[in-house]
Design an enzyme around this catalytic site. Sequence first.
Site, PDB file in Angstrom:
ATOM      1  N   ASP A  67      40.883  29.059  52.803  1.00  0.00           N
ATOM      2  CA  ASP A  67      39.863  29.771  53.569  1.00  0.00           C
ATOM      3  C   ASP A  67      40.061  29.551  55.073  1.00  0.00           C
ATOM      4  O   ASP A  67      40.844  28.713  55.503  1.00  0.00           O
ATOM      5  CB  ASP A  67      38.458  29.295  53.153  1.00  0.00           C
ATOM      6  CG  ASP A  67      38.369  27.774  53.009  1.00  0.00           C
ATOM      7  OD1 ASP A  67      37.419  27.306  52.375  1.00  0.00           O
ATOM      8  OD2 ASP A  67      39.255  27.064  53.516  1.00  0.00           O
ATOM      9  N   ASN A 136      26.821  22.420  47.623  1.00  0.00           N
ATOM     10  CA  ASN A 136      26.139  23.395  46.740  1.00  0.00           C
ATOM     11  C   ASN A 136      27.085  23.897  45.655  1.00  0.00           C
ATOM     12  O   ASN A 136      26.824  24.914  45.019  1.00  0.00           O
ATOM     13  CB  ASN A 136      25.588  24.568  47.567  1.00  0.00           C
ATOM     14  CG  ASN A 136      26.707  25.359  48.230  1.00  0.00           C
ATOM     15  OD1 ASN A 136      27.880  24.985  48.145  1.00  0.00           O
ATOM     16  ND2 ASN A 136      26.350  26.463  48.875  1.00  0.00           N
ATOM     17  N   HIS A 138      30.235  24.961  46.044  1.00  0.00           N
ATOM     18  CA  HIS A 138      31.218  26.003  46.373  1.00  0.00           C
ATOM     19  C   HIS A 138      32.639  25.437  46.325  1.00  0.00           C
ATOM     20  O   HIS A 138      32.873  24.250  46.555  1.00  0.00           O
ATOM     21  CB  HIS A 138      30.913  26.663  47.714  1.00  0.00           C
ATOM     22  CG  HIS A 138      31.117  25.810  48.925  1.00  0.00           C
ATOM     23  ND1 HIS A 138      30.099  25.506  49.797  1.00  0.00           N
ATOM     24  CD2 HIS A 138      32.211  25.210  49.428  1.00  0.00           C
ATOM     25  CE1 HIS A 138      30.572  24.765  50.773  1.00  0.00           C
ATOM     26  NE2 HIS A 138      31.838  24.568  50.577  1.00  0.00           N
ATOM     27  N   GLU A 143      30.548  30.657  47.619  1.00  0.00           N
ATOM     28  CA  GLU A 143      29.190  30.126  47.525  1.00  0.00           C
ATOM     29  C   GLU A 143      28.565  30.574  46.210  1.00  0.00           C
ATOM     30  O   GLU A 143      29.059  31.517  45.572  1.00  0.00           O
ATOM     31  CB  GLU A 143      28.359  30.687  48.690  1.00  0.00           C
ATOM     32  CG  GLU A 143      28.946  30.459  50.052  1.00  0.00           C
ATOM     33  CD  GLU A 143      28.654  29.049  50.589  1.00  0.00           C
ATOM     34  OE1 GLU A 143      28.750  28.881  51.797  1.00  0.00           O
ATOM     35  OE2 GLU A 143      28.318  28.144  49.805  1.00  0.00           O
TER      36      GLU A 143
HETATM   37  C1  GLP Z   1      34.190  23.509  53.257  1.00  0.00           C
HETATM   38  C2  GLP Z   1      35.509  24.043  52.721  1.00  0.00           C
HETATM   39  C3  GLP Z   1      35.742  23.623  51.289  1.00  0.00           C
HETATM   40  C4  GLP Z   1      35.524  22.115  51.163  1.00  0.00           C
HETATM   41  C5  GLP Z   1      34.086  21.809  51.538  1.00  0.00           C
HETATM   42  C6  GLP Z   1      33.758  20.312  51.390  1.00  0.00           C
HETATM   43  O1  GLP Z   1      33.170  24.305  52.819  1.00  0.00           O
HETATM   44  N1  GLP Z   1      35.545  25.494  52.781  1.00  0.00           N
HETATM   45  O2  GLP Z   1      37.077  23.967  50.916  1.00  0.00           O
HETATM   46  O3  GLP Z   1      35.800  21.683  49.841  1.00  0.00           O
HETATM   47  O4  GLP Z   1      33.868  22.187  52.899  1.00  0.00           O
HETATM   48  O5  GLP Z   1      34.223  19.650  52.543  1.00  0.00           O
HETATM   49  P1  GLP Z   1      34.203  18.056  52.640  1.00  0.00           P
HETATM   50  O6  GLP Z   1      35.401  17.594  51.868  1.00  0.00           O
HETATM   51  O7  GLP Z   1      34.290  17.759  54.117  1.00  0.00           O
HETATM   52  O8  GLP Z   1      32.899  17.568  52.031  1.00  0.00           O
END
Ligand code: GLP
Length: 247
Positions: A67, A136, A138, A143
């Site tokens: 992403d 949440n 995702h 989402e």
């Molecule tokens: C963002 C990214 C996801 C990632 C999520 C959790 O939303 N798009 O790919 O898994 O954050 O991030 P973190 O590992 O910092 O909790």
Amino acid sequence: MDIKVLANPQEIGAAAGKIFCDFIRNKPDAVFGLATGMTPVPTYEYMANEYAKGNVSFKKLTSFNLDEYCELPREHKNSFYSFMVDNLFSKIDLDHKNINFLDGNAADPAAESERYANAIKAAGGIDIQLLGIGRNGHIGFNEPADEFSDEAFKVKLTDSTIQANSVYFDDVPMPRYAMTMGIGSIVRARKIIMIATGESKAEAVKKMVEGEINAQNPASVLRNHPDVTVFLDREAASLLSKSPESV
Ligand code: GLP
């Protein structure tokens, strides 16, 4: 879904990182799907250290990231592209022409989605996909939704996601939209490694592992995938009804 509980993020990074390094040692022209966020950092540190020690080469690797934010220049310090350069791409011998990112500023998101899908297909599909998970539930920026997406698309970020990520934005407002690989493009990866740490992910992990499989619970779709390994620390695993094997 093979769930393993490890003592801390560093052990998780080493376990997940070793799987990726072993994979590319066996298949030098591997195609990796990569994730951003804080959770993958120890995994990328492990991979970079293995390269620095001369134990692995990423010269023939092709990468696809999950992403990218919209409304943000690719070189902005908070872009996912910059995150990957800072945390991995600048530390290994990956040829930067083999780096693939969705263009968050594409004028035509549908055309960009098709371009990305064609690029993944031309690369032979994704061999192994690294995933984190949002609070949440995702994956990527898929989402909770009414139905599972397929290919990449432009998504309006939820308040939960904006709140979790806006801490990192100090010079521009946190983008409200992103381009993300869809659920279909994620589960077409032949192998998936999911990592989650900390109390804040416990609810999302419980729903992924034990909740109803539907698009309101995006990560639950992984239970239908034939080859998913999940690495958790005790905090992220703390709400699971039966404790998975601790290794
Ligand atoms: C963002 C990214 C996801 C990632 C999520 C959790 O939303 N798009 O790919 O898994 O954050 O991030 P973190 O590992 O910092 O909790």
